[in-house]
Scaffold this motif. Structure first.
Motif, short mmCIF file in Angstrom:
data_model
loop_
_atom_site.label_atom_id
_atom_site.label_comp_id
_atom_site.label_asym_id
_atom_site.label_seq_id
_atom_site.Cartn_x
_atom_site.Cartn_y
_atom_site.Cartn_z
N UNK A 1 0.81 -1.23 0.00
CA UNK A 1 0.00 0.00 0.00
C UNK A 1 0.84 1.26 0.00
N UNK A 2 2.06 1.19 0.51
CA UNK A 2 2.92 2.38 0.56
C UNK A 2 3.75 2.57 -0.70
N UNK B 1 -4.69 0.02 -14.08
CA UNK B 1 -4.05 -1.01 -13.24
C UNK B 1 -3.53 -0.39 -11.94
N UNK B 2 -2.96 0.80 -12.04
CA UNK B 2 -2.48 1.50 -10.84
C UNK B 2 -3.64 1.78 -9.89
N UNK B 3 -4.74 2.25 -10.42
CA UNK B 3 -5.93 2.52 -9.59
C UNK B 3 -6.43 1.23 -8.93
N UNK B 4 -6.48 0.15 -9.68
CA UNK B 4 -6.94 -1.14 -9.16
C UNK B 4 -6.03 -1.62 -8.03
N UNK B 5 -4.72 -1.59 -8.26
CA UNK B 5 -3.78 -2.04 -7.23
C UNK B 5 -3.80 -1.12 -6.01
N UNK C 1 -6.76 -2.02 1.07
CA UNK C 1 -7.73 -2.78 1.86
C UNK C 1 -7.14 -3.96 2.62
N UNK C 2 -5.87 -4.27 2.40
CA UNK C 2 -5.27 -5.40 3.09
C UNK C 2 -4.24 -4.92 4.11
N UNK C 3 -4.15 -5.65 5.21
CA UNK C 3 -3.17 -5.31 6.25
C UNK C 3 -1.80 -5.88 5.93
N UNK C 4 -1.79 -6.96 5.14
CA UNK C 4 -0.54 -7.63 4.77
C UNK C 4 -0.78 -8.41 3.50
N UNK C 5 0.23 -8.46 2.62
CA UNK C 5 0.15 -9.31 1.44
C UNK C 5 1.57 -9.65 1.00
N UNK C 6 1.76 -10.91 0.65
CA UNK C 6 3.04 -11.31 0.06
C UNK C 6 2.80 -12.48 -0.88
N UNK C 7 3.73 -12.65 -1.81
CA UNK C 7 3.65 -13.71 -2.80
C UNK C 7 4.89 -14.59 -2.67
N UNK D 1 -8.93 -7.10 7.07
CA UNK D 1 -9.61 -6.96 8.36
C UNK D 1 -11.04 -7.50 8.39
N UNK D 2 -11.71 -7.60 7.24
CA UNK D 2 -13.09 -8.08 7.22
C UNK D 2 -13.23 -9.52 6.74
N UNK D 3 -12.11 -10.19 6.51
CA UNK D 3 -12.16 -11.58 6.08
C UNK D 3 -11.49 -12.46 7.12
N UNK D 4 -12.20 -13.48 7.56
CA UNK D 4 -11.69 -14.45 8.53
C UNK D 4 -11.06 -13.76 9.75
N UNK D 5 -11.69 -12.72 10.23
CA UNK D 5 -11.28 -11.99 11.44
C UNK D 5 -9.85 -11.45 11.33
N UNK D 6 -9.40 -11.17 10.11
CA UNK D 6 -8.05 -10.65 9.92
C UNK D 6 -6.96 -11.70 9.97
#
Length: 149
Positions: free
Chosen positions: A25-26, A56-60, A66-72, A95-100
């Protein structure tokens, strides 16, 4: 010549993997995405079809905000001429899926390259495992249905 082309593709896919290791997000921006993607990028996943680097930039930007963490985690990679296929596991917390709690989804990306940039990117993954199974009540019903099958 064939060896040079293979090395070039290896370099391209390494750059793609590195992009997704630093993307969050940053950091999401058109400049960062342009390190791999062409201005005319066609991006498809089970939820959207997007044309152009600005879209694509707007979508990403929206997705990553909306996510607190993401990695691949990339597990395998195949090349054929101007095409690549990469298998990955995406780990994320919303935060709204599976209690975070951490959610892991396996998938793959088909990439088409022109002039050292991705012109077509299609992601394949189970949208139910990513989203629907993790929504309260709705997810419980889907999981129970899967158990019975």
């Amino acid at each position: 010549m064939n060896t040079q082309k293979s090395l070039l593709q290896s370099s391209e896919t390494e750059r793609f993997q590195n992009l997704y290791h630093v993307l969050n997000r940053d950091t999401v921006s058109a400049d960062l995405l342009k390190t791999c993607y062409a201005d005319s990028i066609m991006f498809c996943d089970p939820f959207h079809e997007i044309q152009g680097i600005d879209a694509l930039t707007d979508y990403f930007t929206a997705m990553y905000s909306n996510v607190n963490h993401i990695d691949f985690i990339f597990t395998n990679c195949w090349h054929q001429t101007e095409r690549s296929m990469l298998r990955w596991t995406m780990n994320f917390r919303h935060p709204r899926l599976r209690h975070g709690d951490l959610i892991s989804v396996e998938g793959c990306s088909e990439l088409r390259w022109e002039n050292d940039r991705i012109v077509y990117h299609r992601d394949f993954f189970d949208a139910g495992a990513m989203l629907y199974e993790n929504i309260p009540l709705f997810g419980w019903a889907i999981r129970k249905l899967k158990e019975r099958m």
